[in-house]
Design an enzyme around this catalytic site. Structure first.
Site, PDB file in Angstrom:
ATOM      1  N   SER A 176      21.373  34.285  26.046  1.00  0.00           N
ATOM      2  CA  SER A 176      22.233  33.343  25.334  1.00  0.00           C
ATOM      3  C   SER A 176      23.670  33.846  25.239  1.00  0.00           C
ATOM      4  O   SER A 176      23.909  35.064  25.195  1.00  0.00           O
ATOM      5  CB  SER A 176      21.705  33.133  23.911  1.00  0.00           C
ATOM      6  OG  SER A 176      20.542  32.351  23.909  1.00  0.00           O
ATOM      7  N   PRO A 177      24.626  32.917  25.160  1.00  0.00           N
ATOM      8  CA  PRO A 177      26.016  33.324  24.909  1.00  0.00           C
ATOM      9  C   PRO A 177      26.140  33.873  23.495  1.00  0.00           C
ATOM     10  O   PRO A 177      25.745  33.212  22.536  1.00  0.00           O
ATOM     11  CB  PRO A 177      26.800  32.023  25.082  1.00  0.00           C
ATOM     12  CG  PRO A 177      25.799  30.944  24.816  1.00  0.00           C
ATOM     13  CD  PRO A 177      24.476  31.459  25.273  1.00  0.00           C
ATOM     14  N   CYS A 232      29.009  35.624  21.068  1.00  0.00           N
ATOM     15  CA  CYS A 232      30.412  35.991  20.924  1.00  0.00           C
ATOM     16  C   CYS A 232      30.544  37.458  20.515  1.00  0.00           C
ATOM     17  O   CYS A 232      29.819  37.942  19.643  1.00  0.00           O
ATOM     18  CB  CYS A 232      31.087  35.092  19.899  1.00  0.00           C
ATOM     19  SG  CYS A 232      31.265  33.390  20.453  1.00  0.00           S
ATOM     20  N   ALA A 265      30.890  31.693  24.284  1.00  0.00           N
ATOM     21  CA  ALA A 265      31.692  30.481  24.179  1.00  0.00           C
ATOM     22  C   ALA A 265      33.143  30.767  24.568  1.00  0.00           C
ATOM     23  O   ALA A 265      33.837  31.516  23.883  1.00  0.00           O
ATOM     24  CB  ALA A 265      31.627  29.940  22.754  1.00  0.00           C
ATOM     25  N   GLN A 283      29.598  29.326  28.926  1.00  0.00           N
ATOM     26  CA  GLN A 283      29.604  28.230  27.964  1.00  0.00           C
ATOM     27  C   GLN A 283      31.049  27.855  27.651  1.00  0.00           C
ATOM     28  O   GLN A 283      31.867  28.740  27.355  1.00  0.00           O
ATOM     29  CB  GLN A 283      28.880  28.653  26.683  1.00  0.00           C
ATOM     30  CG  GLN A 283      28.729  27.549  25.652  1.00  0.00           C
ATOM     31  CD  GLN A 283      28.074  28.056  24.377  1.00  0.00           C
ATOM     32  OE1 GLN A 283      28.689  28.817  23.626  1.00  0.00           O
ATOM     33  NE2 GLN A 283      26.841  27.647  24.130  1.00  0.00           N
ATOM     34  N   TYR A 334      30.786  23.171  15.745  1.00  0.00           N
ATOM     35  CA  TYR A 334      32.043  23.192  16.460  1.00  0.00           C
ATOM     36  C   TYR A 334      32.428  21.761  16.860  1.00  0.00           C
ATOM     37  O   TYR A 334      31.740  20.804  16.522  1.00  0.00           O
ATOM     38  CB  TYR A 334      31.961  24.157  17.642  1.00  0.00           C
ATOM     39  CG  TYR A 334      31.635  25.566  17.188  1.00  0.00           C
ATOM     40  CD1 TYR A 334      32.386  26.171  16.178  1.00  0.00           C
ATOM     41  CD2 TYR A 334      30.562  26.277  17.713  1.00  0.00           C
ATOM     42  CE1 TYR A 334      32.081  27.447  15.719  1.00  0.00           C
ATOM     43  CE2 TYR A 334      30.257  27.559  17.267  1.00  0.00           C
ATOM     44  CZ  TYR A 334      31.016  28.127  16.264  1.00  0.00           C
ATOM     45  OH  TYR A 334      30.710  29.388  15.807  1.00  0.00           O
ATOM     46  N   GLY A 366      18.508  36.052  22.733  1.00  0.00           N
ATOM     47  CA  GLY A 366      19.815  36.364  22.182  1.00  0.00           C
ATOM     48  C   GLY A 366      19.871  37.756  21.604  1.00  0.00           C
ATOM     49  O   GLY A 366      19.955  38.754  22.322  1.00  0.00           O
TER      50      GLY A 366
END
Length: 388
Positions: free
Chosen positions: A24-25, A27, A59, A101, A188, A332
């Protein structure tokens, strides 16, 4: 022994992955002016070396004001392409599908890096040089008390922002990414349009569900048109808001159907995040707590899905796929704990053939294969992680 489904290759649009594990992305809040650095290369590169099929860059903001924090990776100007291309090339060279992403933080932009509080920027952040910037949203409704009042985007600004998404997509193509995801989750900007709690518009982009879906679907159309047809497009959604009056699963099934009609290949099924941080626990959490969303959207919208959320154990991940709940499993924070999770999962499930460490990077597998006979004499037949 048959190969576990988790480790069977899968083709998405025209792109093949060596297995069905996506990282998973996540941050890292460690970029400067949106530029991905050595931290991002090593952070993401570990996951490709660790055996994941797809590795997704965090992201990436499509505009400077679309960053969550000052440390976010960006894809809003051409100077950001080369550092991302370096990462994409390393991921591909090490067997993973390079993925990214694309995002805009909306009213949750201009906030603290999480280790400074994960809230609105305050005087301490200003002293560090992290100054606030203008935030935007569907409606002039702040995320919470003490947060910046966002500017409500007018129709001309919406059109200009669509162009920024288009240019960001073209930069992702130039950087060599083969899988792109549009971020419509976690409070978001695009999620803010979808939720009736944050979208109080009275024009064509608000009101009923069709109106609230309009702008996110326009962004999806824009990205799909700029993204090569043979490369898969995913959309991450919050399957439910988990807040009274917010999005419910039926809303997102309808959105998934409309997204599919516009060329989306997968729906990445997360949840919550409209209020508070993206990981705020407003929805009860247990192992695989979001898997039912992926399962139902997959069935009801007839679209491939990605399951995510406290999927920690190899057999758990295998069962998600074997029971038809999803097409990919996203790992993740467990990958932060163990960057070699896919390789360890393969050992645990008994996948692979021939040499035990054949799937490992040869620089590692060569050594480990030769250590194994000695360990067997000491410990017996069970390998570490094989029976977990």
């Amino acid at each position: 022994m048959s190969q576990p489904l988790l480790f069977q290759p899968i083709t998405l649009a025209g792109v093949s992955s060596r297995n069905r594990i996506l990282i998973s992305p996540m941050c890292q809040y460690s970029a400067t002016d949106g530029i991905a650095g050595d931290w991002h290369l090593v952070h993401l590169g570990k996951f490709a070396q660790g055996g994941a099929g797809l590795v997704m860059v965090e992201a990436a903001a499509v505009t400077a004001e679309g960053r969550i924090t000052h440390g976010d990776v960006g894809i809003w100007n051409d100077a950001q392409i080369a550092p991302l291309a370096r990462i994409a090339a390393f991921l591909k060279d090490n067997g993973a599908v390079p993925s990214i992403q694309l995002a805009h933080a909306g009213r949750k932009a201009s906030m603290q890096r999480p280790w400074y509080g994960n809230a609105a920027l305050d005087a301490a952040d200003h002293a560090r040089g992290d100054l606030p910037w203008r935030t935007v949203a569907p409606s002039a409704i702040p995320m919470d008390e003490g947060w910046l009042m966002p500017h409500a985007l007018d129709v001309n600004e919406l059109a200009a922002l669509r162009e920024q998404w288009r240019r960001a997509t073209l930069r992702a193509v130039e950087a060599g990414f083969e899988f792109v995801e549009v971020h419509c989750a976690h409070g978001y900007l695009l999620h803010e349009f979808l939720s009736p709690l944050s979208n109080r518009r009275t024009d064509a982009y608000g009101g009923d569900r069709a109106g609230r879906m309009r702008y996110p679907l326009e962004i999806i159309e824009t990205v799909r048109a700029a993204w090569p047809a043979e490369r898969p497009l995913s959309v991450r959604i919050s399957s439910v808001d988990g807040v009274e009056g917010g999005i419910v699963l039926e809303d997102q099934i309808a959105f998934a159907r409309e997204a599919k009609a516009r060329g989306v290949d997968l729906i990445d099924c997360s949840s919550g995040g409209l209020l508070g941080s993206a990981t705020a626990a407003r929805i009860p959490r247990g192992y695989g707590f979001q898997v039912p969303y992926a399962s139902e959207i997959r069935r009801a919208a007839d679209i491939a899905t990605i399951a995510v959320g406290l999927i920690l154990h190899p057999q758990q991940a295998e069962d998600v796929l074997a029971n038809g709940h999803a097409d990919l499993v996203a790992i993740g924070r467990e990958a932060l704990f163990d960057p070699n999770w896919p390789l360890h999962a393969e050992l645990a499930l008994g996948g692979g053939s021939g040499e035990v460490f054949a799937s490992w990077p040869k620089q590692y597998g060569w050594w480990l294969e030769r250590r194994e006979p000695g360990l067997r004499k000491l410990d017996g037949p069970a390998l570490p992680f094989r029976s977990a």
